[in-house]
Design a protein around this motif. Structure first.
Motif, short mmCIF file in Angstrom:
data_model
loop_
_atom_site.label_atom_id
_atom_site.label_comp_id
_atom_site.label_asym_id
_atom_site.label_seq_id
_atom_site.Cartn_x
_atom_site.Cartn_y
_atom_site.Cartn_z
N ALA A 19 0.84 -1.20 0.00
CA ALA A 19 0.00 0.00 0.00
C ALA A 19 0.87 1.25 0.00
CB ALA A 19 -0.90 0.00 1.23
N ILE A 20 0.41 2.21 -0.81
CA ILE A 20 0.99 3.55 -0.78
C ILE A 20 0.10 4.38 0.13
CG2 ILE A 20 1.50 5.63 -2.14
CD1 ILE A 20 1.75 3.76 -4.61
N THR A 21 0.69 5.06 1.09
CA THR A 21 -0.13 5.88 2.00
C THR A 21 0.03 7.34 1.61
OG1 THR A 21 1.75 5.89 3.53
CG2 THR A 21 -0.01 4.31 3.98
N THR A 22 -1.08 8.05 1.55
CA THR A 22 -1.08 9.49 1.28
C THR A 22 -2.07 10.15 2.23
OG1 THR A 22 -2.98 9.78 -0.22
CG2 THR A 22 -0.99 8.81 -1.17
N PRO A 23 -1.98 11.47 2.40
CA PRO A 23 -2.95 12.16 3.27
C PRO A 23 -4.39 12.00 2.79
CG PRO A 23 -1.07 13.58 2.83
CD PRO A 23 -0.91 12.39 1.94
N ARG A 24 -4.58 11.65 1.51
CA ARG A 24 -5.94 11.50 0.99
C ARG A 24 -6.38 10.03 0.93
NH1 ARG A 24 -4.84 16.37 -2.04
NH2 ARG A 24 -6.51 17.90 -1.66
N GLY A 25 -5.62 9.17 1.58
CA GLY A 25 -6.01 7.76 1.62
C GLY A 25 -4.94 6.86 1.02
N GLU A 26 -5.13 5.55 1.19
CA GLU A 26 -4.10 4.63 0.72
C GLU A 26 -4.46 4.05 -0.64
OE1 GLU A 26 -4.88 0.19 2.48
OE2 GLU A 26 -3.53 1.49 3.58
N ILE A 27 -3.40 3.61 -1.33
CA ILE A 27 -3.53 3.01 -2.65
C ILE A 27 -3.04 1.57 -2.54
CG2 ILE A 27 -2.79 3.16 -5.07
CD1 ILE A 27 -1.95 6.18 -4.22
N ARG A 28 -3.97 0.62 -2.69
CA ARG A 28 -3.59 -0.79 -2.59
C ARG A 28 -2.86 -1.19 -3.86
NH1 ARG A 28 -9.72 -2.34 -1.63
NH2 ARG A 28 -9.83 -0.47 -2.99
N THR A 29 -1.72 -1.84 -3.69
CA THR A 29 -0.93 -2.23 -4.88
C THR A 29 -0.79 -3.75 -4.98
OG1 THR A 29 1.18 -2.19 -3.68
CG2 THR A 29 0.45 -0.12 -4.69
N PRO A 30 -0.68 -4.30 -6.18
CA PRO A 30 -0.71 -3.61 -7.47
C PRO A 30 -2.04 -2.88 -7.69
CG PRO A 30 0.04 -5.88 -7.76
CD PRO A 30 -0.50 -5.77 -6.38
N ALA A 31 -1.92 -1.68 -8.30
CA ALA A 31 -3.08 -0.80 -8.48
C ALA A 31 -3.27 -0.48 -9.96
CB ALA A 31 -2.88 0.50 -7.71
N PHE A 32 -4.55 -0.44 -10.38
CA PHE A 32 -4.86 0.12 -11.70
C PHE A 32 -5.49 1.48 -11.47
CE2 PHE A 32 -5.44 0.31 -16.14
CZ PHE A 32 -6.60 1.05 -16.32
N MET A 33 -4.96 2.49 -12.17
CA MET A 33 -5.39 3.88 -11.99
C MET A 33 -6.22 4.32 -13.19
SD MET A 33 -1.79 5.37 -10.49
CE MET A 33 -0.80 4.96 -11.93
N PRO A 34 -7.54 4.45 -13.05
CA PRO A 34 -8.35 4.93 -14.18
C PRO A 34 -7.88 6.30 -14.65
CG PRO A 34 -9.77 4.05 -12.45
CD PRO A 34 -8.39 4.13 -11.88
N VAL A 35 -7.88 6.51 -15.96
CA VAL A 35 -7.42 7.77 -16.52
C VAL A 35 -8.59 8.77 -16.56
CG1 VAL A 35 -6.44 8.90 -18.56
CG2 VAL A 35 -5.64 6.63 -17.86
N GLY A 36 -8.33 9.91 -15.90
CA GLY A 36 -9.33 10.99 -15.88
C GLY A 36 -8.76 12.22 -16.55
N THR A 37 -8.39 12.09 -17.80
CA THR A 37 -7.60 13.06 -18.56
C THR A 37 -7.93 14.52 -18.26
OG1 THR A 37 -7.42 11.47 -20.35
CG2 THR A 37 -7.04 13.77 -20.91
N ALA A 38 -9.16 14.93 -18.49
CA ALA A 38 -9.53 16.36 -18.39
C ALA A 38 -10.34 16.63 -17.12
CB ALA A 38 -10.31 16.78 -19.63
N GLY A 39 -10.03 15.85 -16.07
CA GLY A 39 -10.74 16.04 -14.80
C GLY A 39 -12.01 15.22 -14.72
N THR A 40 -12.09 14.19 -15.52
CA THR A 40 -13.22 13.26 -15.46
C THR A 40 -12.80 11.92 -16.02
OG1 THR A 40 -15.26 12.64 -16.63
CG2 THR A 40 -14.03 14.46 -17.56
N VAL A 41 -13.21 10.83 -15.35
CA VAL A 41 -13.05 9.50 -15.93
C VAL A 41 -14.24 9.38 -16.86
CG1 VAL A 41 -12.93 7.01 -15.52
CG2 VAL A 41 -11.92 8.62 -13.88
#
Ligand SMILES: CCCSCc1cc(N)cc2c(=O)[nH]c(N)nc12
Length: 372
Positions: A19-41
């Motif tokens: 897990a990657i920990t950040t102030p906005r929550g953790e990211i479970r890894t391996p992780a797939f990150m949806p692309v939200g190019t222009a501020g929207t998925v």
């Protein structure tokens, strides 16, 4: 303000789960990150993206600097507030998109001058401006500005771009400064040349960045070359920092890269394919444009936890896709992202339980078998 961190919880061969920990929550890894190019998925509500199990989404510096503008996003409270996503956000640095989308580009040591693909306006992207924009957007993970060369390319061109990217990495580190709770990732370049890849990785690691991306892949090379480059670079990356393979990929690409020690992925495939009538499922790809689905009352996957995959017939999806109905794009995007998140959850569990090889054999058999 808590810090940015990464913990490996279990290993299975070269594969890791953690897990990657950040102030906005953790990211479970391996992780797939949806692309939200222009501020929207695209075609998704943020609540749906979160409900699917995505812990982090991506934004694009290039697109957001052109429209609505980085300073405007900052005035609106930042990208998280504007798009109502309270989890971590990673932003790409913009160089890759400038080289693939913008007009009239002039690359120099300073940066790249280009014309907007939207209105032809002139812009300059430098390492310093890229970090300034990503900071204005409020990105939790920021990417260095780099030069990614399309493959195949002459070695001297790949070498020149790799060395420029290293110099830009240093400038990005200086510009990033100290942003507690956030991380700057370097990007390993070097094409498919092993010596250049190792030099890039070693020099980047000496900068002691928050994480390391493998860039310059998924740009037209065969999967075997991509996997060989991961195997070349991986031993030179610190085990205690996240590894991110940019722009990858198909479910098989991801599974093979997880096996070789990659922790983070992003790709437009599940969202873009969904908008074009293609479904990714545990039975392989299903092209809903195909007339053979016109009266197929089966859902895409009766065992899925996602309503789009479980509750709608292929016949209805076929009708929506053939009719160009917006709901078709919505349901298939939703279903594809659900499949990708289920794929990642399965990989994490298999690594945790020490049965990754058996799990990979099972999922590849499902893809090969095709639909029931
Ligand atoms: C939102 C999109 C993120 S990934 C885009 C991407 C995709 C691929 N395939 C390679 C690269 C690369 O080498 N450098 C950078 N900055 N980005 C890349």
């Amino acid at each position: 303000m808590s810090s940015f961190g990464f913990t490996v919880h279990a290993r299975d061969g070269a594969a890791r789960t953690g897990a990657i920990t950040t102030p906005r929550g953790e990211i479970r890894t391996p992780a797939f990150m949806p692309v939200g190019t222009a501020g929207t998925v695209k075609a998704m509500y943020p609540e749906q993206v979160k409900a699917l199990g995505a812990d982090i989404v991506l934004g694009n510096t290039y697109h957001l600097m052109l429209r609505p503008g980085a300073e405007r996003v900052a005035r609106l409270g930042g990208l998280h507030r504007m798009m109502r996503w309270d989890g971590p956000i990673l932003t790409d640095s913009g160089g890759f998109q400038v080289m693939s989308l913008a007009g009239l580009r002039k690359l120099s040591e300073t940066g790249v001058v280009f014309q907007s693909h939207i209105d032809g306006s002139r812009h300059e992207m430098t390492p310093e401006r890229s970090i300034e924009i990503q900071t204005l957007l409020g990105a939790d993970i920021q990417m260095q500005l780099d030069e990614c060369v399309r493959l195949p390319a002459p070695r001297e061109e790949v070498e020149k771009a790799m060395r420029l990217s290293l110099r830009w990495a240093e400038r990005c580190r200086t510009a990033f400064g100290s942003q507690p709770g956030r991380a700057l990732f370097g990007i390993v370049q070097g094409g498919t040349d092993e010596a250049l890849r190792v030099e890039s990785a070693k020099d980047l690691v000496s900068l002691d960045l928050g994480g390391y991306a493998v860039g310059g892949l998924a740009v037209g090379e065969p999967q075997a070359d991509m996997l060989r480059m991961i195997e070349t670079v991986e031993p030179h990356l610190p085990t205690a920092k996240p590894r991110y393979l940019m722009g990858v990929g198909t479910p098989d690409d991801i599974a093979q890269a997880v096996r070789r020690g990659i922790d983070m992925f992003d790709c437009v495939m599940p969202t873009r394919a969904g908008r074009h009538g293609m479904a990714y499922t545990r039975h392989g790809r299903v092209n809903l444009k195909n007339a053979r689905f016109a009266e197929d009352i089966r859902p895409l996957d009766e065992a899925s936890s996602c309503a789009a995959s479980r509750d709608y017939s292929r016949a209805y999806l076929h009708h929506l896709v053939r009719s160009g109905e917006i709901l078709g794009m919505m349901l298939l995007t939703w279903s594809n992202l659900a499949y990708y998140q289920d794929l990642m959850a399965g990989l994490r569990a298999a690594i945790r339980d020490g049965r990754l090889e058996d799990h990979l054999a099972e999922i590849r058999e499902g893809w090969a078998r095709g639909e029931a």
